[in-house]
Enzyme design. Sequence first.
Site, PDB file in Angstrom:
ATOM      1  N   GLN A  74      34.188  26.533  45.404  1.00  0.00           N
ATOM      2  CA  GLN A  74      33.251  27.653  45.310  1.00  0.00           C
ATOM      3  C   GLN A  74      32.177  27.594  46.402  1.00  0.00           C
ATOM      4  O   GLN A  74      31.545  26.562  46.603  1.00  0.00           O
ATOM      5  CB  GLN A  74      32.561  27.676  43.949  1.00  0.00           C
ATOM      6  CG  GLN A  74      31.796  28.979  43.779  1.00  0.00           C
ATOM      7  CD  GLN A  74      30.986  29.059  42.516  1.00  0.00           C
ATOM      8  OE1 GLN A  74      30.094  28.244  42.295  1.00  0.00           O
ATOM      9  NE2 GLN A  74      31.292  30.033  41.692  1.00  0.00           N
ATOM     10  N   GLY A  87      31.832  33.067  29.295  1.00  0.00           N
ATOM     11  CA  GLY A  87      30.558  33.045  28.575  1.00  0.00           C
ATOM     12  C   GLY A  87      30.763  32.793  27.103  1.00  0.00           C
ATOM     13  O   GLY A  87      31.416  33.573  26.406  1.00  0.00           O
ATOM     14  N   ASP A  88      30.241  31.644  26.626  1.00  0.00           N
ATOM     15  CA  ASP A  88      30.214  31.316  25.197  1.00  0.00           C
ATOM     16  C   ASP A  88      31.597  31.124  24.586  1.00  0.00           C
ATOM     17  O   ASP A  88      31.747  31.259  23.368  1.00  0.00           O
ATOM     18  CB  ASP A  88      29.467  32.396  24.404  1.00  0.00           C
ATOM     19  CG  ASP A  88      28.018  32.551  24.844  1.00  0.00           C
ATOM     20  OD1 ASP A  88      27.528  31.655  25.537  1.00  0.00           O
ATOM     21  OD2 ASP A  88      27.396  33.563  24.495  1.00  0.00           O
ATOM     22  N   LYS A 128      33.249  35.324  41.431  1.00  0.00           N
ATOM     23  CA  LYS A 128      32.701  35.106  40.091  1.00  0.00           C
ATOM     24  C   LYS A 128      31.335  35.765  40.028  1.00  0.00           C
ATOM     25  O   LYS A 128      30.486  35.521  40.876  1.00  0.00           O
ATOM     26  CB  LYS A 128      32.582  33.608  39.818  1.00  0.00           C
ATOM     27  CG  LYS A 128      32.005  33.259  38.456  1.00  0.00           C
ATOM     28  CD  LYS A 128      32.227  31.784  38.158  1.00  0.00           C
ATOM     29  CE  LYS A 128      31.642  31.363  36.818  1.00  0.00           C
ATOM     30  NZ  LYS A 128      30.177  31.282  36.827  1.00  0.00           N
ATOM     31  N   CYS A 187      25.214  32.802  39.986  1.00  0.00           N
ATOM     32  CA  CYS A 187      24.175  31.786  39.767  1.00  0.00           C
ATOM     33  C   CYS A 187      22.790  32.426  39.657  1.00  0.00           C
ATOM     34  O   CYS A 187      22.354  33.126  40.566  1.00  0.00           O
ATOM     35  CB  CYS A 187      24.192  30.764  40.897  1.00  0.00           C
ATOM     36  SG  CYS A 187      22.998  29.455  40.597  1.00  0.00           S
TER      37      CYS A 187
HETATM   38  C1  FMN Z   1      24.825  23.117  34.351  1.00  0.00           C
HETATM   39  C2  FMN Z   1      25.528  24.364  34.813  1.00  0.00           C
HETATM   40  C3  FMN Z   1      25.872  24.499  36.153  1.00  0.00           C
HETATM   41  C4  FMN Z   1      26.499  25.660  36.604  1.00  0.00           C
HETATM   42  N1  FMN Z   1      26.872  25.749  37.920  1.00  0.00           N
HETATM   43  C5  FMN Z   1      27.543  26.844  38.351  1.00  0.00           C
HETATM   44  C6  FMN Z   1      28.032  26.914  39.692  1.00  0.00           C
HETATM   45  O1  FMN Z   1      27.872  25.996  40.505  1.00  0.00           O
HETATM   46  N2  FMN Z   1      28.686  28.062  40.042  1.00  0.00           N
HETATM   47  C7  FMN Z   1      28.894  29.096  39.165  1.00  0.00           C
HETATM   48  O2  FMN Z   1      29.509  30.103  39.544  1.00  0.00           O
HETATM   49  N3  FMN Z   1      28.463  29.031  37.897  1.00  0.00           N
HETATM   50  C8  FMN Z   1      27.819  27.931  37.473  1.00  0.00           C
HETATM   51  N4  FMN Z   1      27.431  27.860  36.163  1.00  0.00           N
HETATM   52  C9  FMN Z   1      27.791  28.941  35.241  1.00  0.00           C
HETATM   53  C10 FMN Z   1      29.109  28.642  34.535  1.00  0.00           C
HETATM   54  O3  FMN Z   1      30.176  28.592  35.461  1.00  0.00           O
HETATM   55  C11 FMN Z   1      29.425  29.728  33.484  1.00  0.00           C
HETATM   56  O4  FMN Z   1      29.530  30.979  34.125  1.00  0.00           O
HETATM   57  C12 FMN Z   1      28.358  29.817  32.407  1.00  0.00           C
HETATM   58  O5  FMN Z   1      27.939  28.539  31.964  1.00  0.00           O
HETATM   59  C13 FMN Z   1      28.851  30.622  31.188  1.00  0.00           C
HETATM   60  O6  FMN Z   1      30.020  30.055  30.659  1.00  0.00           O
HETATM   61  P1  FMN Z   1      30.000  29.065  29.374  1.00  0.00           P
HETATM   62  O7  FMN Z   1      29.272  29.773  28.279  1.00  0.00           O
HETATM   63  O8  FMN Z   1      31.447  28.807  29.075  1.00  0.00           O
HETATM   64  O9  FMN Z   1      29.266  27.836  29.803  1.00  0.00           O
HETATM   65  C14 FMN Z   1      26.787  26.721  35.704  1.00  0.00           C
HETATM   66  C15 FMN Z   1      26.439  26.565  34.361  1.00  0.00           C
HETATM   67  C16 FMN Z   1      25.816  25.416  33.902  1.00  0.00           C
HETATM   68  C17 FMN Z   1      25.477  25.290  32.443  1.00  0.00           C
END
Ligand code: FMN
Length: 337
Positions: free
Chosen positions: A77, A208-209, A146, A107
């Site tokens: 990424q 997400g979630d 993304k 992000c």
């Molecule tokens: C600690 C942390 C670091 C993350 N780093 C990135 C990243 O480097 N690039 C990105 O596109 N999303 C990043 N995200 C977002 C996740 O990829 C994801 O979109 C978000 O957590 C929602 O999904 P989830 O509910 O399954 O965690 C990050 C999320 C967290 C919690």
Amino acid sequence: MHVALSAIKIGSEAVSAPVALAPMAGITDRPFRRIAARFGAPYVVSEMVASREMLCDRSLSAIRLDVAQDTALAGVQLAGCEAHWMAEAARRVEGNGARVIDINMGCPAKKVTTGYSGSALMRAPDKALSLIEATVEAVSVPVTLKMRLGWDDETLTAVEIARRAEAAGIQMLVIHGRTRAQLYRGKADWAAVRAVVDAVDIPVLVNGDIIDVAAAGEALAQSGATGVMVGRATQGAPWVVGQIAAALSGADVPEAPTGGALRDVVVEHYEGLLECYGSAIGSRAARKHIGWWLAKRPDGEALRGRVIRSEDTAYVLRELSAYDWPDVVVGDDQVAA
Ligand SMILES: Cc1cc2nc3c(=O)[nH]c(=O)nc-3n(C[C@H](O)[C@H](O)[C@H](O)COP(=O)(O)O)c2cc1C
């Protein structure tokens, strides 16, 4: 509800099931991706790498870019706010062997959005497109995108950007069902992702979630998406992606490890972090993981307190090995009481 997933292609790359490990900075590094892949994650994405910093050859960027040893298909990424740097970085990453490049427009972090990268691009679709076009034109590997639903409730740009990104050659989209303004608050709106799914012909992953097989099925039903991407639910449980992929493809679901098998995973992860970063950075990188590994386990808090700040890696390994890892899966038991 019954959802049956089948293999997809990201451009020229085949993926056995559209279930992915989300990029998470500071978490989804090489050791973590390796374990997720062993438990059957069909597709994984590296941590975000800032395109400009990477080209200044910072050593941590080099580690983040290294997908040569990945056993699952791994996307790299990139984040950035200048077309020139994105194109240069994409070329470098392709030269290093990346088979898929993902662009970060999700992000929410201030240090990322102030430079018009990450989710800030959701309120600047023309700018977003210039980065997308430059990246796609720079490489021959598939490029994916993304993003979130938009910047805020008044600026829901995901559909517009998705359509234009597809026309520019993007091969797959991941939509986190929140706006930038929401950060991580509230609940991801899986149904809102449907508008993007309906607007394009390329695969769309809903994100997400999504914490387990049931949530994945529900997210797919509400969004109509091709597949799912899972992030935080894998913290301390890197097998979750493989479990969801297997369950939704009708394959045997790998069991979450317990007891000695869990100990082996924890030790492998700790040793992997030391090997990847060296012991000084590796032992610090391990801290949050140790917290997750030990959360809700009997006497886990006490062990955590003993090892969390230690840089004596042999001591930490001894303690993690000696701990009586329980024979039950967290959540199936009452050990948190
Ligand atoms: C600690 C942390 C670091 C993350 N780093 C990135 C990243 O480097 N690039 C990105 O596109 N999303 C990043 N995200 C977002 C996740 O990829 C994801 O979109 C978000 O957590 C929602 O999904 P989830 O509910 O399954 O965690 C990050 C999320 C967290 C919690």
